[in-house]
Structure formats: C-alpha cells, structure tokens
Design a protein around this motif. Structure first.
Motif, PDB file in Angstrom:
ATOM      1  N   ASN A   1       0.758  -1.385   0.063  1.00  0.00           N
ATOM      2  CA  ASN A   1      -0.095   0.172  -0.019  1.00  0.00           C
ATOM      3  C   ASN A   1       0.937   1.178  -0.074  1.00  0.00           C
ATOM      4  OD1 ASN A   1      -2.986  -0.392   0.438  1.00  0.00           O
ATOM      5  ND2 ASN A   1      -2.014  -1.961   1.606  1.00  0.00           N
ATOM      6  N   ALA A   2       2.355   1.112  -0.223  1.00  0.00           N
ATOM      7  CA  ALA A   2       2.864   2.394  -0.237  1.00  0.00           C
ATOM      8  C   ALA A   2       2.882   3.096  -1.567  1.00  0.00           C
ATOM      9  CB  ALA A   2       4.371   1.975  -0.231  1.00  0.00           C
ATOM     10  N   ARG A   3       2.773   4.447  -1.498  1.00  0.00           N
ATOM     11  CA  ARG A   3       2.935   5.188  -2.533  1.00  0.00           C
ATOM     12  C   ARG A   3       4.238   5.000  -3.439  1.00  0.00           C
ATOM     13  NH1 ARG A   3       4.368  10.843  -3.567  1.00  0.00           N
ATOM     14  NH2 ARG A   3       2.832  11.931  -4.820  1.00  0.00           N
ATOM     15  N   VAL A   4       3.660   4.566  -4.717  1.00  0.00           N
ATOM     16  CA  VAL A   4       4.892   4.257  -5.658  1.00  0.00           C
ATOM     17  C   VAL A   4       4.844   5.440  -6.671  1.00  0.00           C
ATOM     18  CG1 VAL A   4       5.920   2.589  -7.337  1.00  0.00           C
ATOM     19  CG2 VAL A   4       4.451   1.792  -5.292  1.00  0.00           C
ATOM     20  N   SER A   5       6.278   5.636  -6.930  1.00  0.00           N
ATOM     21  CA  SER A   5       6.260   6.770  -7.852  1.00  0.00           C
ATOM     22  C   SER A   5       7.519   6.069  -9.036  1.00  0.00           C
ATOM     23  CB  SER A   5       7.101   8.084  -7.325  1.00  0.00           C
ATOM     24  OG  SER A   5       5.826   8.831  -6.416  1.00  0.00           O
ATOM     25  N   GLU A   6       6.981   6.367 -10.180  1.00  0.00           N
ATOM     26  CA  GLU A   6       8.039   6.008 -11.308  1.00  0.00           C
ATOM     27  C   GLU A   6       8.342   7.142 -12.120  1.00  0.00           C
ATOM     28  OE1 GLU A   6       7.469   1.930 -13.811  1.00  0.00           O
ATOM     29  OE2 GLU A   6       7.064   3.473 -15.130  1.00  0.00           O
ATOM     30  N   PHE A   7       9.648   7.301 -12.339  1.00  0.00           N
ATOM     31  CA  PHE A   7      10.325   8.498 -13.194  1.00  0.00           C
ATOM     32  C   PHE A   7      11.052   7.740 -14.254  1.00  0.00           C
ATOM     33  CE2 PHE A   7      10.177   9.598  -8.569  1.00  0.00           C
ATOM     34  CZ  PHE A   7       9.156  10.732  -8.668  1.00  0.00           C
ATOM     35  N   SER A   8      10.628   8.181 -15.364  1.00  0.00           N
ATOM     36  CA  SER A   8      11.530   7.781 -16.737  1.00  0.00           C
ATOM     37  C   SER A   8      12.024   8.909 -17.393  1.00  0.00           C
ATOM     38  CB  SER A   8      10.672   6.788 -17.532  1.00  0.00           C
ATOM     39  OG  SER A   8       9.390   7.501 -17.983  1.00  0.00           O
ATOM     40  N   ASP A   9      13.008   8.932 -18.011  1.00  0.00           N
ATOM     41  CA  ASP A   9      14.004   9.999 -18.821  1.00  0.00           C
ATOM     42  C   ASP A   9      14.179   9.245 -20.141  1.00  0.00           C
ATOM     43  OD1 ASP A   9      14.179  12.328 -17.024  1.00  0.00           O
ATOM     44  OD2 ASP A   9      14.747  10.706 -15.741  1.00  0.00           O
ATOM     45  N   ASP A  10      13.756   9.631 -21.338  1.00  0.00           N
ATOM     46  CA  ASP A  10      14.034   9.339 -22.526  1.00  0.00           C
ATOM     47  C   ASP A  10      14.714  10.361 -23.433  1.00  0.00           C
ATOM     48  OD1 ASP A  10      12.296   6.528 -23.048  1.00  0.00           O
ATOM     49  OD2 ASP A  10      11.203   7.853 -21.793  1.00  0.00           O
ATOM     50  N   TRP A  11      15.788   9.955 -23.882  1.00  0.00           N
ATOM     51  CA  TRP A  11      16.615  10.676 -24.797  1.00  0.00           C
ATOM     52  C   TRP A  11      16.652  10.182 -26.289  1.00  0.00           C
ATOM     53  CZ3 TRP A  11      18.490  15.436 -23.249  1.00  0.00           C
ATOM     54  CH2 TRP A  11      18.395  15.858 -21.925  1.00  0.00           C
ATOM     55  N   VAL A  12      16.721  11.026 -27.260  1.00  0.00           N
ATOM     56  CA  VAL A  12      16.806  10.797 -28.603  1.00  0.00           C
ATOM     57  C   VAL A  12      17.693  11.617 -29.259  1.00  0.00           C
ATOM     58  CG1 VAL A  12      15.673  10.081 -30.747  1.00  0.00           C
ATOM     59  CG2 VAL A  12      14.509   9.150 -28.695  1.00  0.00           C
TER      60      VAL A  12
END
Length: 559
Positions: A173-184
């Motif tokens: 039940n923990a608050r989950v944060s996902e961060f993604s960085d994309d470079w092209v």
C-alpha cells in the motif's frame, strides 16, 4: 446518461455515466501554433443489492471510476532557426473499486534543425564539411504516481495479526512513484560528395520510489532499501551510411547495438532485490552492395535487365545474470568492434560483442549467440533484348530470380555449445508469361503465366544431425473466355536427415507418398543394421512427398 435511460441502440448496462470533451486550437501566430484538449468521464456502478434481479452488475465492478485528461501541444517556428516542439499531458484516474489513484504526467520537447551553413575546411578541389546537415534531439519525461486510499491499508491491518502479513500490507500500500527519462538524438553528415553518414542514439532510464511514513519505517527498517532504486536502463546506438564511389558502385552499411538492464523488483521479503540486475545485449551489422552491369557496359543489350545484390550480415547477442547494480562498463560509447569467434569444427565467425569482464565471480553468462549470413541475389530477363516473332514473344518475357544464402550460427547456453551451418542454393524461380501465343488459343485464353521453382537446402548441426531438402514446383494459371481463372500446381519434395548419437549404426528409410486422388498410403520403413567401427550411431531418415492441386474461379458477372 443515468441507469434509467435507455434507447433503441444503447445497451442496458445499469450504470450512471457522465463525460465532457473539449478541444481548442490557436493558429493566429504562425510562428507559435498551439492546441489543447480536455476530457473528463465518470462512471458510477450501483451496488449489486440495488439492482435487483437484473444481473447486469457484478460485485467486482460496483463503485465509481473517474478519469480526467489534459493535453497541450505547441511549436516555435522561425526561419533559419531550430524548430521547437513541446507537449504536456496529464491523466488522473480514481477508482473506488480498487481504492487507488493514478497520476500520469508526460512532458516532451524536441528540436529539429537543418544547418544552413556548410563550411568546407579543405582548400582547392578537396572537400571536407565537418558540420552536420541536420540535427534532431528529443527529450521525454514521464512521472507516474500510484497511491491507495488510507482506508485500504487500515482494513488490511485490522484483519491481520501476523507481523509478516502486516509488513506485506504496508509494502503493497506504499505510494509508488516511477520516473522515466528518454533521450533521442540523430545527426546527418555529408562530409564530401557521395558519402552520407547518419549516427543515432537513444537512452531510457527508469527510477522508482516508495514512500513510507516514519512510523512504518520504524516498524520495518528493512524497507529503507526500497525507498529509491533503479528499475531499468536501456541504450541504443547506431550508424547508417552509404558511399557512392562510382556511378555504378555505392556500398551501404548499417550498424546498431542495444543493451538493456533490468533490476530485480523489491518485495517485502526481499527488499534488496534491486541490487542485482540482468543484462541483455544485441548487435547487428549489415553490408550491402548492388551492381548493375548495364552501368559498366551500356552498349551490351544482353545485360540491360541484369541486377545483382550481395549482402553480409552479422548478428550477435548475449545475456548475463546476477550483475551488480553499480556495473556500467558496457554503457561506454565506443566504435563497434569486430571479434572472431571459434567454432567447434575449427572454423571462424565474426561477432560484434566482446565478452564482458566482472570482478564478481558469481555473475553468470547465460547465453551467447552469433550469426553470419551471406546472401547473393540475381534478377535477370536474359532474352528481353531479342526481337522474337509474334509466336515466340513469350520467351522475351522469361525472367530468372536466383538466391544463394549461407548462414553460420554459434550458440552457447550456459555450458552447452551448438554450431549450425545452413545453405540454400540454388533458390531459383523461372517465370514465363503470355504462353498462349505458343499454342494459338489467344481467342479464348489470356493472361497466362508459368512459374518453375527449384530450391535446395542443407543444414548441418556439428556432431548432431544433417538434413538435405530438395523442393521443385511448377504452377500454371490462365484466364479462359475472360471469366474463368484456371490454376494448376505440381510440387515435389525430397528430404534426407542423418543423426549421430551412440555406439552403433542404424540406417532407416521412410517413403510416404501423397497421391493426388486423396488416398492415404501408410509409411514403409526399412531398418537394416550394421556394425560401426567409429563408435557412433547414425540414423538416416528419407522422406518423399509429392502433391498436385488445381482450382477454377469464375469472376462475378462473367457468364
């Protein structure tokens, strides 16, 4: 639309639905076009007890589902300056059924620039232009936050007294944060006339974070390891190029290499799983060469339709397990390396991935694969330059297509090595059109075409088996009285397999024909045995198959 509303076309779902949509554009300023959209939807499903005997709602779907989405796009367009594009999007979803909230934010920006200045730094007739002709860059940031209602955790804690079950409830039940960085990134160079180089690079990094209250961390100090960790990382770099050396000679090449890291996902029982990761790498390189003899000998009519292509492709891949999370040596950007691979039969192959070295001896190399493919192709109409009389004109349409393919493959899975060599030669197709002119029935027959196919394939697995396959086929089609299409096809296949695995020798043959009348004949087997002075067993399987098919199709309205 509420649950009591019903039309002749809408299904009865026993739900209350509400939705709003909006879209706007602003193009008054040509250098800064803008657009945006908004949508909101809400679905309320009543409890099963309130729906009576309709049976249109289940316990799993009752509750409220609300979704809101915003999006905005824009550009900055100025002459002789980079074209800038940007966008922002946010999606909010709330569900009382799952007792959770999802917040997804995506921001992106890109730059596209055609460089107007191309200085030549070499004097005289020599040429070298170091600046790229075009530049493209793009960055995308995505934030995904998944949280749960507080009462969900309270309900799970109230019904559990076991400390392990309570720890699992706190973790899930923990608050989950996902961060993604994309470079092209992509560049296009033309340093001198005839040479074109296009390097490219992409990268994606995903991080994940779990939020706990101070009281939860005090009760479960092992969750500190799961507060922030790397989830995955991938990187791709490539190069494409062509060089027009002469008007008749322009070799081309492509190269790409991709690596993907996938960290272990932490759990309540294994909070340090992200300290190890799996690594997979793939690489591929191609060389292409096309030749047209008519460019070398323009006065020779016999070669005016001849086209020849040759290519050589190298594929490599490997994977590693149990890699420490701090290992990043493979991420260094270097020029591609061509390595030689030793096969068990003593021959050599080419590979594009050098083995990785690790200080930790527990790292396991799970799989290695290398494949080399050599291919030649020919397309030719050898008689199209001859002026045949009317009745022999079909020979002018004769075309030949032939392909030669040789593939060498080396595979290692843990401690097992496998070497396979396959060859396809010839792979021939001969086509002849307008054959009705040869037999005088043009008044009733038209659009005829005959195709002959001949393919021979051989595959050998070192010290395991060898197979030979020969396929021949002939098909003929034509249109009768502009209404009926006739098609006839005959095919013959022959195969021979040999296996080696033991201490004696056995020869077996199977002949299994397939008659055209549909009768099924049982297989015939002959198994004589001989002694084997070499201490191995060879089993030879030979199969013969032939088939015939025909069809007639009538065009609608032709009769």
């Amino acid at each position: 639309m509420d649950r009591n509303f019903q039309t002749l076309t809408s299904p009865v779902v026993n739900q209350d639905r509400e939705s709003y949509n909006g879209y706007a554009t602003f193009s008054k300023l040509r250098f800064m076009p803008l657009s945006g959209s908004y949508s909101h939807s809400k679905t309320i499903t009543p409890a099963v007890l309130q729906t009576g005997q309709s049976q249109l709602v289940s316990v799993l779907s009752e509750g409220r589902e609300e979704n809101t989405q915003f999006r905005g796009d824009g550009q900055f367009l100025f002459s002789n300056l980079p074209a800038l594009s940007y966008s922002a999007e946010r999606t909010l979803t709330e569900s009382t059924t799952n007792k959770d909230k999802r917040d997804n934010n995506v921001y992106s920006g890109s730059l596209d620039y055609a460089v107007p200045v191309q200085p030549d730094i070499l004097p005289g007739k020599l040429m070298f232009k170091p600046l790229p002709e075009s530049v493209f860059l793009k960055y995308t940031r995505a934030n995904f936050i998944h949280s749960f209602f507080p009462e969900r955790l309270e309900e799970q804690l109230n019904v559990s007294t076991d400390p392990v079950t309570q720890s699992n409830a706190i973790f899930s039940n923990a608050r989950v944060s996902e961060f993604s960085d994309d470079w092209v990134g992509r560049l296009a160079f033309r340093p001198w006339t005839g040479l074109v180089l296009t390097p490219n690079y992409t990268q994606r990094k995903v991080m994940e974070r779990r939020d706990y209250s101070p009281e939860e961390l005090e009760r479960n100090p092992q969750f500190i390891e799961t507060q922030s960790y790397e989830k995955s990382f991938s990187q791709t770099r490539g190069l494409a190029g062509s060089w027009r050396i002469f008007p008749w000679l322009e070799p081309r090449m492509t190269f790409s290499q991709t690596g993907t890291e996938t960290n272990g996902l932490p759990t309540a029982s294994s909070p340090t799983a992200s300290n190890l990761k799996n690594l997979e790498r793939t690489a591929a390189g191609d060389l292409f060469l096309s030749l047209a003899p008519r460019d070398l000998f323009p006065k020779l009519s016999v070669f005016r339709s001849l086209n020849m292509d040759a290519s050589f492709r190298v594929d490599s891949s490997d994977s590693y397990g149990g890699v420490p999370k701090g290992y990043t040596d493979w991420q260094k950007i270097t020029l591609f390396q061509v390595a030689k691979i030793d096969r068990r039969d003593g021959s050599k192959m080419f590979g594009l991935l050098a083995p990785l070295e690790f200080e930790d001896s527990t790292v396991e190399r799970r799989q290695v694969t290398a494949r080399n493919t050599l291919r030649y192709a020919l397309n030719w109409s050898p008689l199209d330059w001859i002026n045949f009389p009317y009745r022999l004109e079909p020979f002018k349409t004769m075309s030949l297509n032939n392909t030669l393919t040789i593939t060498n493959e080396h595979t290692e899975n843990t401690l097992t090595a496998r070497d396979v060599t396959s060859r396809t030669s010839p792979d021939l197709i001969v086509t002849l059109r307008d054959t009705e002119k040869l037999f005088f029935p043009e008044r009733w027959v038209g659009g005829s075409q005959v195709n002959y196919r001949y393919t021979q394939r051989t595959a050998e697995t070192f010290k395991q088996d060898t197979s030979d396959n020969l396929t021949q086929g002939l098909d003929y089609r034509f249109t009768f009285i502009k209404g009926m299409i006739f098609y006839e096809s005959v095919q013959d296949e022959r195969g021979n397999n040999r296996f080696a695995y033991g201490a004696s020798e056995i020869h077996s043959r199977w002949v299994q024909p397939y008659p055209s009348d549909g009768d099924k004949a049982g297989p015939m087997a002959v198994n004589p045995e001989w002694g084997n002075p070499f201490g191995c067993v060879q089993r030879r399987d030979r199969t013969l198959a032939s088939g015939h098919s025909s069809s007639i199709r009538v065009r609608p309205g032709a009769v």
